[in-house]
Design an enzyme around this catalytic site. Structure first.
Site, PDB file in Angstrom:
ATOM      1  CD  GLU A 434      -2.152   1.137   3.042  1.00 46.70           C
ATOM      2  OE1 GLU A 434      -1.970   0.106   3.720  1.00 46.70           O
ATOM      3  OE2 GLU A 434      -2.793   2.107   3.445  1.00 46.70           O
ATOM      4  CG  ASP A 507       0.148   1.495   6.568  1.00 51.42           C
ATOM      5  OD1 ASP A 507       1.232   0.892   6.481  1.00 51.42           O
ATOM      6  OD2 ASP A 507      -0.044   2.651   6.140  1.00 51.42           O
ATOM      7  CG  ASP A 509      -3.931   2.587   8.816  1.00 50.54           C
ATOM      8  OD1 ASP A 509      -4.215   1.758   7.923  1.00 50.54           O
ATOM      9  OD2 ASP A 509      -3.290   3.624   8.588  1.00 50.54           O
ATOM     10  CG  ASP A 511      -7.064   4.801   5.069  1.00 50.15           C
ATOM     11  OD1 ASP A 511      -8.309   4.728   5.126  1.00 50.15           O
ATOM     12  OD2 ASP A 511      -6.427   5.870   4.976  1.00 50.15           O
TER      13      ASP A 511
END
Ligand code: 0RA
Length: 676
Positions: A434, A507, A509, A511
């Site tokens: 990403e 990641d 998180d 997103d």
């Protein structure tokens, strides 16, 4: 099975219990019996005990099963079945209860007519649960008495004794998994809730209750009961989607010829993809099998017959294909049969040929009548199928154009792909990363020989709604397909796969989770073979960097972090400064550590840095923590994981809040006490 209730009930006693072997092999090789000693295997113990309760309930004995998570880490499963027999086996001179719990495959299940199987894949018997439990207590209500026997690691602590009188019948098994066997003995609430909900859909009319009593003072209870069976399941799957017709097709029938229960529900939506869930004896069959084949051929046949008879397709028109009638289809197919045979890679594909005949006959006939009786629904369905056929023809033409232009010919690998130098797929892997900054670190940190890096910019296309022809103009997706080398759709060819492992690295998180879900959805819908054959992985970057003095340790979970801090501090309570941002960590140098009360003791310094994103790691760190094949940890994606991502996508990730709200509301209804 409906017929079971009417069938003569043989006197069930100790004599019918057949005995195959002792329990030592179970403790020696637990994986052979429950699949793994990880969380999946741990939860398998619960399903195993519950399966026995379901068997009783489905045979007409008791319609409520209660699961309790106790505060001491044990689990209780209570049913109102006939109760495990307690009389003494003439040959073994032991109670049937003791035999059922100490002998492998002793359960009457293999003894002929007395009992029937719900498990199949499960169905290894409660004795396996006993063998793998540090404590197990069986309580039985039978013939007016309450009976009790306790075990440890499969060995009886004493003989079965009567502890009092009882009304009604039933069994309660309370067990505590053996921590020396399992990697973790902590049960996952969501896994349990999801399983119970699914089982409740599959066994209509049975009440499933869950009490979570693990935290004193915040006990919660949940109850699932679906009158509509798999029709309720289809309604649940279609939440948040626009449906083509309001009446969900539903049939539930016992097929006399094949002695099989067949239950099917169908509803079309405006989506482009198919969502089909098949079960045999309540076990999910991600790879389908004979029941699915029977369903598909009947569906295609009945829709074509109806469409021709009513003039929706003309003489000269070609028939609707299987693909045409599957677009937008949501269906659940559930069969219950006596001796399920499971095949395939995950042992979860139903192999019994009679399941094909049974589903084809039962579903075909009922669906024909449904179409006749609901002309408006039929018209909406056929309209959708005809449109799919036209769109497919257009897509084929569009794809051919794209293909002719050589876009997918693999001649032009995407520019941003940093390929590996090895051309041997067996040795090659590709990281889908990403963002550009993480992509940069990965490119520098990788092993150039075997690891390729493909950074993905921005959010990739929401493939769920996209058609193949539209997908092929999306740059990110095109890059993926070209890099994989497999092509897509009808041209998909797994033998051209350029990398043995495809690793998603995002990641930790929201997103990151979103992108991961998007990719899993893409793989599930358009590259299911890659998932089924075990090519897809998720990288596991660490959550923290813990620095004690000069020593750096990477940790991958909160539990691991806490354990490490405890270890470093030698069991004493320490105050640790945790630093959220990497930049702050540098400014703060080292967090100050106070050791318990006694500050005079030599001071050890612990600094904990939380990683927010891959971009915060330098290339060496990324290699060391996440990409080095000799030390990294990766999660293999199963078709089940991908299916879940796919199912959850609309509901939880969609930009539209309405379906999410509706999802929560409808679930609140099926729950007696929603206390979260
Ligand atoms: C053996 C025979 C019978 C029932 C069971 C086992 C049985 C096992 C479990 C495990 C959990 N709940 C259970 N309920 C029943 C048949 C008993 C009869 O015919 O009376």
């Amino acid at each position: 099975m409906a017929a079971e209730k009417e069938a003569k009930k043989p006197e069930y006693g100790a004599k019918q219990i057949t005995v195959l072997e002792g329990l030592e092999p179970v403790r020696k090789r637990p994986g052979m019996y429950i699949g793994s000693t990880g969380p999946t295997g741990l939860h398998h113990l619960i399903w195993e005990v519950m399966d026995n309760s379901f068997d009783e309930a489905m045979a007409g004995y008791g319609n409520e099963i209660t699961l309790t998570l106790n505060s001491d880490g044990s689990i209780s499963v209570e049913d109102h079945g006939r109760g495990i027999p307690v009389d003494i086996h003439p040959q073994y001179k032991k109670s049937a209860l003791e035999l059922v719990l100490t002998k492998l495959h002793a359960g009457g299940k293999f003894g002929g007519e007395g009992y029937k199987v719900s498990g199949g894949l499960h169905g290894v018997g409660v004795s396996v649960v006993n063998a793998l439990s540090i404590d197990l207590k069986a309580e039985v209500k039978r013939e007016g008495k309450l009976w009790m026997q306790e075990f440890s690691r499969g060995i009886p602590r004493a003989k079965v004794i009567s502890t009092g009188t009882a009304r009604g019948t039933g069994t309660t098994i309370t067990f505590k998994p053996d921590p020396t066997i399992f990697e973790t003995v902590e049960f996952n609430f969501k896994t349990i809730i999801d399983h119970l909900r699914q089982q409740a859909y599959l066994t209509k009319g049975i009440h499933l209750i869950l009490h979570d009593k693990r935290e004193k003072g915040s006990e919660t209870s949940f109850a699932f009961y679906f009158e509509g069976g798999v029709a309720s399941y289809v309604a649940h799957l279609n939440h948040g989607k626009v449906t083509k017709h309001s009446n969900i097709f539903y049939v539930s029938k016992h097929s006399e010829d094949t002695d099989m229960d067949v239950e099917v529900a169908v509803q079309y939506t405006e989506e482009y993809y198919e969502s089909v869930f098949c079960f045999a004896n309540n076990i999910y069959n991600p790879e389908g099998g004979m029941h699915l084949m029977g369903f598909r051929s009947a569906l295609t046949r009945e829709l074509n017959n109806y469409a021709r008879a009513k003039g929706f397709i003309k003489e000269k028109d070609t028939n609707l294909t299987g693909e045409d009638v599957r677009e937008g289809l949501t269906s659940v197919i559930s069969v219950k049969l006596r001796e399920p045979q499971f095949e395939g890679q995950t042992k979860a594909k139903l192999g019994n040929p009679e399941a094909r005949t049974a589903v084809e006959a039962v579903f075909g006939e009922a669906f024909r009548i449904y179409l006749e009786e609901h002309p408006a629904d039929a018209e909406a369905i056929i309209g959708k199928c005809v449109l799919s056929a036209q769109a497919r023809a257009a897509a084929r033409a569009a794809r051919e154009t794209v293909l002719r232009k050589g876009v997918l010919e693999g001649l032009t690998l995407p520019g941003k792909l940093a390929d590996c130098s090895s051309k041997d797929p067996e040795r090659s892997e590709i990281y889908i990363v990403e963002g550009d900054s993480a992509g940069g670190s990965a490119k520098q940190g990788r092993d150039r020989e075997t690891q390729a890096i493909l950074p993905l910019r921005g959010k990739i296309l929401n493939v769920e709604r996209a058609r193949l022809d539209k997908m092929l103009v999306n740059t990110e997706i095109k890059s993926l397909i070209i890099a994989f080398g497999t092509n897509i759709g009808e041209a998909f060819d797994i033998t051209s796969l350029r990398y043995k492992r495809i690793i998603i690295m995002t990641d930790a998180d929201v997103d990151g989770a979103h992108i991961r879900t998007l990719l899993l959805t893409l793989f599930y819908r358009h590259f299911p073979e890659l998932v089924k054959q075990g090519h897809i992985f998720i990288a596991q970057p660490p959550l923290y960097r813990v620095m004690a003095g000069k020593k750096i340790t990477w940790v991958y979970s909160d539990e691991e972090k806490n354990a490490l801090v405890k270890e470093i501090s030698g069991g004493k309570d320490v105050v640790v400064e945790e630093i959220e941002e990497a930049e702050e960590a540098e400014e703060a140098e080292v967090g100050e550590v106070v050791e318990g009360e006694d500050k005079a003791v030599k001071s050890s310094r612990i600094n904990i840095q939380r990683f927010k994103g891959l971009g915060e790691m330098n290339p060496e760190q990324l290699w060391e923590t996440t990409m080095d094949p000799t030390t990294r940890v990766m999660k293999l994606v199963t078709i089940d994981d991908a299916a879940k991502a796919d199912e959850m996508f609309d509901v939880l990730m969609g930009s539209d809040v309405a379906p999410r709200k509706r999802f929560i509301q409808t679930h609140a209804k099926s729950v007696r006490n929603l206390d979260i």
